[in-house]
Scaffold this motif. Structure first.
Motif, PDB file in Angstrom:
ATOM      1  N   LEU A  12      14.406  -7.015  39.327  1.00 29.73           N
ATOM      2  CA  LEU A  12      15.134  -7.102  38.062  1.00 29.73           C
ATOM      3  C   LEU A  12      15.399  -5.709  37.500  1.00 29.73           C
ATOM      4  N   GLN A  13      14.376  -4.873  37.468  1.00 31.51           N
ATOM      5  CA  GLN A  13      14.546  -3.518  36.961  1.00 31.51           C
ATOM      6  C   GLN A  13      15.568  -2.740  37.791  1.00 31.51           C
ATOM      7  N   ASP A  14      15.492  -2.861  39.093  1.00 30.84           N
ATOM      8  CA  ASP A  14      16.415  -2.140  39.970  1.00 30.84           C
ATOM      9  C   ASP A  14      17.856  -2.592  39.745  1.00 30.84           C
ATOM     10  N   SER A  15      18.051  -3.901  39.557  1.00 33.66           N
ATOM     11  CA  SER A  15      19.415  -4.404  39.390  1.00 33.66           C
ATOM     12  C   SER A  15      20.024  -3.922  38.077  1.00 33.66           C
ATOM     13  N   VAL A  16      19.230  -3.919  37.005  1.00 34.51           N
ATOM     14  CA  VAL A  16      19.756  -3.447  35.724  1.00 34.51           C
ATOM     15  C   VAL A  16      20.026  -1.950  35.791  1.00 34.51           C
ATOM     16  N   ARG A  17      19.139  -1.190  36.419  1.00 30.57           N
ATOM     17  CA  ARG A  17      19.353   0.261  36.492  1.00 30.57           C
ATOM     18  C   ARG A  17      20.572   0.608  37.325  1.00 30.57           C
ATOM     19  N   ARG A  18      20.810  -0.111  38.404  1.00 31.24           N
ATOM     20  CA  ARG A  18      22.021   0.134  39.195  1.00 31.24           C
ATOM     21  C   ARG A  18      23.265  -0.109  38.357  1.00 31.24           C
ATOM     22  N   PHE A  19      23.244  -1.177  37.553  1.00 34.45           N
ATOM     23  CA  PHE A  19      24.388  -1.455  36.690  1.00 34.45           C
ATOM     24  C   PHE A  19      24.604  -0.313  35.699  1.00 34.45           C
ATOM     25  N   ILE A  20      23.530   0.165  35.097  1.00 30.57           N
ATOM     26  CA  ILE A  20      23.646   1.256  34.121  1.00 30.57           C
ATOM     27  C   ILE A  20      24.170   2.520  34.792  1.00 30.57           C
ATOM     28  N   ASP A  21      23.640   2.852  35.949  1.00 27.94           N
ATOM     29  CA  ASP A  21      24.013   4.102  36.609  1.00 27.94           C
ATOM     30  C   ASP A  21      25.419   4.078  37.178  1.00 27.94           C
ATOM     31  N   LYS A  22      25.857   2.922  37.697  1.00 29.77           N
ATOM     32  CA  LYS A  22      27.132   2.870  38.408  1.00 29.77           C
ATOM     33  C   LYS A  22      28.284   2.306  37.577  1.00 29.77           C
ATOM     34  N   VAL A  23      27.981   1.413  36.657  1.00 28.55           N
ATOM     35  CA  VAL A  23      29.042   0.743  35.896  1.00 28.55           C
ATOM     36  C   VAL A  23      29.045   1.181  34.440  1.00 28.55           C
ATOM     37  N   TYR A  24      27.867   1.151  33.812  1.00 30.09           N
ATOM     38  CA  TYR A  24      27.789   1.425  32.385  1.00 30.09           C
ATOM     39  C   TYR A  24      27.533   2.913  32.154  1.00 30.09           C
ATOM     40  N   THR A  25      28.485   3.726  32.591  1.00 26.53           N
ATOM     41  CA  THR A  25      28.337   5.168  32.472  1.00 26.53           C
ATOM     42  C   THR A  25      28.548   5.603  31.023  1.00 26.53           C
ATOM     43  N   PHE A  26      28.180   6.830  30.727  1.00 32.28           N
ATOM     44  CA  PHE A  26      28.382   7.372  29.377  1.00 32.28           C
ATOM     45  C   PHE A  26      29.858   7.365  29.019  1.00 32.28           C
ATOM     46  N   GLU A  27      30.710   7.626  30.006  1.00 28.26           N
ATOM     47  CA  GLU A  27      32.152   7.634  29.760  1.00 28.26           C
ATOM     48  C   GLU A  27      32.667   6.228  29.471  1.00 28.26           C
ATOM     49  N   ALA A  28      32.175   5.229  30.222  1.00 20.08           N
ATOM     50  CA  ALA A  28      32.600   3.850  29.989  1.00 20.08           C
ATOM     51  C   ALA A  28      32.144   3.373  28.611  1.00 20.08           C
ATOM     52  N   ARG A  29      30.928   3.736  28.233  1.00 26.02           N
ATOM     53  CA  ARG A  29      30.444   3.385  26.904  1.00 26.02           C
ATOM     54  C   ARG A  29      31.276   4.059  25.825  1.00 26.02           C
TER      55      ARG A  29
END
Length: 382
Positions: A12-29
């Motif tokens: 679970l932790q790995d899946s959320v962190r991958r989403f944050i690192d690859k999809v929910y970038t600072f630029e996307a936010r």
């Protein structure tokens, strides 16, 4: 209580962190914030598809049957990414209040919809006089035949933007105590005003002027809503504290990387002993805060309601102040660039400042702890 993650929790932790690192970038936010949006519907659907919205909901009602630890794992990773979607407001505060206080029929109807992300419920409990705590409640719900008529105001409603239903705490004349009511967001007599917070997230202020709901809109039983409200706020407090741990982790990582690359006088500033000491202070504050989060989760699992509330107040106070210290130090160690909107570290400090005021400020919780200690001292000396 064992805080080593199970294999499922690690996934679970790995899946959320991958989403944050690859999809929910600072630029996307940043793009979401510039558009004045409180998150993305696409992201919310992705949260549901990955099971993050249902992680701590009971299996009997469409959830995965997880625990508060699962909620904390998700919230901590969301804190690393400064997620603006209303996970705290809708998937924790409102959902856990519903789990704790709803009837079987209400839970069977609403929880599966929450789990798949098709329904958003927000918890409208805070009032100016309550300062983010469960009490006092001044909003009134008078009886008019077989209906309740609401009059009053709720402030700082987390997750309200885009919510379909509100859980509203109220005083009912013929039922002493707090009553929780399910109120449709489109109910006539309900006025909603969206307000941006300093960190880019959004809340709403709700004004009830003759808004009316049927008697079966009561969540659980009239006058019996305080325990459910406290349960929802307790889960929300743990999630918010976990989020701040994630924010501190990311701030320290970014700051350490900056100190390794920024040069003055021909050397990296990370070689300066004074700055190394400040980084050590930041890390020490974070680890104390992490230990306090573990203490709060252990108390939630093992202690009675009174002890649990005292520990949660202590955790909210300590972790909120630690986050402001760590993220503030991150800005200082970055120098002038840390003050710019284009650089991430300042946004972590903004979130820490806002989070310190949500669900009761550190000062409010410190006062609550002091009141308990004073009462204990009086009892021993009486």
């Amino acid at each position: 209580m064992d805080f080593d993650l199970t294999s499922e929790q690690q996934l679970l932790q790995d899946s959320v962190r991958r989403f944050i690192d690859k999809v929910y970038t600072f630029e996307a936010r940043g793009a979401l914030l510039k558009a004045g949006r409180s998150g993305s519907d696409g992201n919310w659907s992705l949260f549901a598809e990955n099971g993050w919205l249902m992680a701590a909901l009971p299996e009997a009602h469409g959830g995965l049957g997880g625990t508060l630890v699962d909620t904390a794992i998700i919230a901590q990773e969301f804190g690393r990414g400064l997620v603006v979607e209303p996970y705290l407001g809708c998937a924790v505060l409102a959902a856990q209040t519903l789990v704790a206080g709803g009837t079987d029929a209400q839970k069977a109807k609403l929880l599966p919809l929450l789990a798949v992300g098709s329904l958003r419920i927000a918890l409208a409990y805070s009032e100016p006089a309550s300062r983010g705590l469960a009490e006092p409640v001044s909003l009134r719900a008078g009886r008019d035949g077989d209906r309740y008529v609401l009059s009053g105001r709720k402030s700082l409603v987390l997750g309200a933007v885009g919510a379909h239903v509100f859980i509203v705490s109220a005083q009912v004349p013929d039922a002493p105590g707090i009553t929780l009511l399910l109120v449709d967001a489109e109910t006539p007599g309900l006025t909603r005003r969206a307000l941006p917070l300093h960190d880019g997230s959004w809340v709403e202020e709700l004004t009830f002027d003759g808004a009316s709901v049927a008697a079966d809109a009561v969540l659980g039983e009239p006058g019996q809503g305080l325990a459910a409200l406290q349960a929802g706020l307790a889960s929300g407090t743990v999630a918010l504290c976990a989020e701040l741990i994630g924010a501190m982790e990311k701030t320290i990582e970014m700051t350490a990387e900056y100190l390794k690359t920024r040069q003055q006088f021909g050397v990296t500033i990370g070689s300066f002993q004074a700055l190394q000491h400040r980084m050590a202070d930041m890390a020490a504050e974070m680890e104390v805060a992490r230990s306090m989060l573990h203490a709060a989760m252990a108390s939630m699992a093992n202690d009675d309601a009174g002890t649990r509330q005292q520990v949660l107040s202590a955790a909210k106070m300590l972790i909120g102040r630690a986050a402001k210290f760590v993220c503030g130090q991150g800005i200082q160690l970055h120098g002038g660039i840390g003050m710019t909107e284009e650089f991430a570290v300042g946004h972590y400090y903004k979130r820490a400042v806002v989070a310190d005021l949500l669900l009761g400020s550190s000062d409010s919780h410190e006062a609550a702890c002091a009141a308990v200690l004073q009462a204990g001292l009086r009892a021993t000396t009486a």
